[in-house]
Design a protein around this motif. Sequence first.
Motif, PDB file in Angstrom:
ATOM      1  N   THR A  33       0.854  -1.185   0.000  1.00 45.18           N
ATOM      2  CA  THR A  33       0.000   0.000   0.000  1.00 45.18           C
ATOM      3  C   THR A  33       0.889   1.234   0.000  1.00 45.18           C
ATOM      4  O   THR A  33       2.086   1.149   0.268  1.00 45.18           O
ATOM      5  N   VAL A  34       0.306   2.366  -0.318  1.00 48.00           N
ATOM      6  CA  VAL A  34       1.030   3.636  -0.303  1.00 48.00           C
ATOM      7  C   VAL A  34       0.372   4.541   0.732  1.00 48.00           C
ATOM      8  O   VAL A  34      -0.847   4.721   0.724  1.00 48.00           O
ATOM      9  N   LEU A  35       1.186   5.081   1.620  1.00 44.41           N
ATOM     10  CA  LEU A  35       0.713   5.962   2.678  1.00 44.41           C
ATOM     11  C   LEU A  35       0.974   7.411   2.299  1.00 44.41           C
ATOM     12  O   LEU A  35       1.904   7.704   1.549  1.00 44.41           O
ATOM     13  N   SER A  36       0.190   8.317   2.852  1.00 41.21           N
ATOM     14  CA  SER A  36       0.338   9.743   2.585  1.00 41.21           C
ATOM     15  C   SER A  36       0.928  10.469   3.788  1.00 41.21           C
ATOM     16  O   SER A  36       0.744  10.024   4.938  1.00 41.21           O
ATOM     17  N   ARG A  37       1.582  11.602   3.542  1.00 36.36           N
ATOM     18  CA  ARG A  37       2.134  12.416   4.631  1.00 36.36           C
ATOM     19  C   ARG A  37       1.038  12.718   5.648  1.00 36.36           C
ATOM     20  O   ARG A  37      -0.087  13.058   5.300  1.00 36.36           O
ATOM     21  N   GLY A  38       1.376  12.531   6.922  1.00 33.19           N
ATOM     22  CA  GLY A  38       0.440  12.804   8.002  1.00 33.19           C
ATOM     23  C   GLY A  38      -0.471  11.642   8.353  1.00 33.19           C
ATOM     24  O   GLY A  38      -1.182  11.700   9.355  1.00 33.19           O
ATOM     25  N   GLN A  39      -0.462  10.579   7.555  1.00 33.01           N
ATOM     26  CA  GLN A  39      -1.320   9.433   7.823  1.00 33.01           C
ATOM     27  C   GLN A  39      -0.849   8.691   9.068  1.00 33.01           C
ATOM     28  O   GLN A  39       0.328   8.407   9.219  1.00 33.01           O
ATOM     29  N   TYR A  40      -1.785   8.404   9.957  1.00 34.70           N
ATOM     30  CA  TYR A  40      -1.464   7.675  11.182  1.00 34.70           C
ATOM     31  C   TYR A  40      -1.400   6.184  10.914  1.00 34.70           C
ATOM     32  O   TYR A  40      -2.158   5.660  10.094  1.00 34.70           O
ATOM     33  N   VAL A  41      -0.485   5.511  11.624  1.00 35.32           N
ATOM     34  CA  VAL A  41      -0.300   4.073  11.499  1.00 35.32           C
ATOM     35  C   VAL A  41      -0.127   3.469  12.889  1.00 35.32           C
ATOM     36  O   VAL A  41       0.349   4.132  13.809  1.00 35.32           O
ATOM     37  N   GLU A  42      -0.515   2.226  13.023  1.00 36.92           N
ATOM     38  CA  GLU A  42      -0.263   1.465  14.252  1.00 36.92           C
ATOM     39  C   GLU A  42       1.118   0.825  14.112  1.00 36.92           C
ATOM     40  O   GLU A  42       1.449   0.266  13.063  1.00 36.92           O
ATOM     41  N   LEU A  43       1.928   0.914  15.143  1.00 26.74           N
ATOM     42  CA  LEU A  43       3.260   0.326  15.120  1.00 26.74           C
ATOM     43  C   LEU A  43       3.190  -1.085  15.704  1.00 26.74           C
ATOM     44  O   LEU A  43       2.801  -1.260  16.855  1.00 26.74           O
ATOM     45  N   LEU A  44       3.585  -2.075  14.910  1.00 27.62           N
ATOM     46  CA  LEU A  44       3.504  -3.476  15.321  1.00 27.62           C
ATOM     47  C   LEU A  44       4.833  -4.037  15.790  1.00 27.62           C
ATOM     48  O   LEU A  44       4.873  -4.922  16.632  1.00 27.62           O
TER      49      LEU A  44
END
Length: 93
Positions: A33-44
């Motif tokens: 997938t491609v993420l955008s600037r500022g997009q929040y993610v869960e750290l695994l």
Amino acid sequence: MVLIANAGAYGYVAYVYYLNARSGPGVGYGIVTVLSRGQYVELLGRNANSSWVQIRANGVAGWVNARYIQASVAVGSLPVTDGSSGPPPGSGR
């Protein structure tokens, strides 16, 4: 009750407009997938030298270069995970 060391760890994409999330910790792995600037993610989790972080965003798990994630916790405090499907393509392993 089982407590997870990184429960609630999150971050967001910083320093770049778009960030490829890959199927393993390295540029040789495919993009999931491609993420955008500022997009929040869960750290695994992270790889052994903390240069790549395993994340989940929009229900998709992947790996991103740690330098492009502003994390809520020290990346080194995340568990070392092996969420990849083997060595990167073309590595000869």
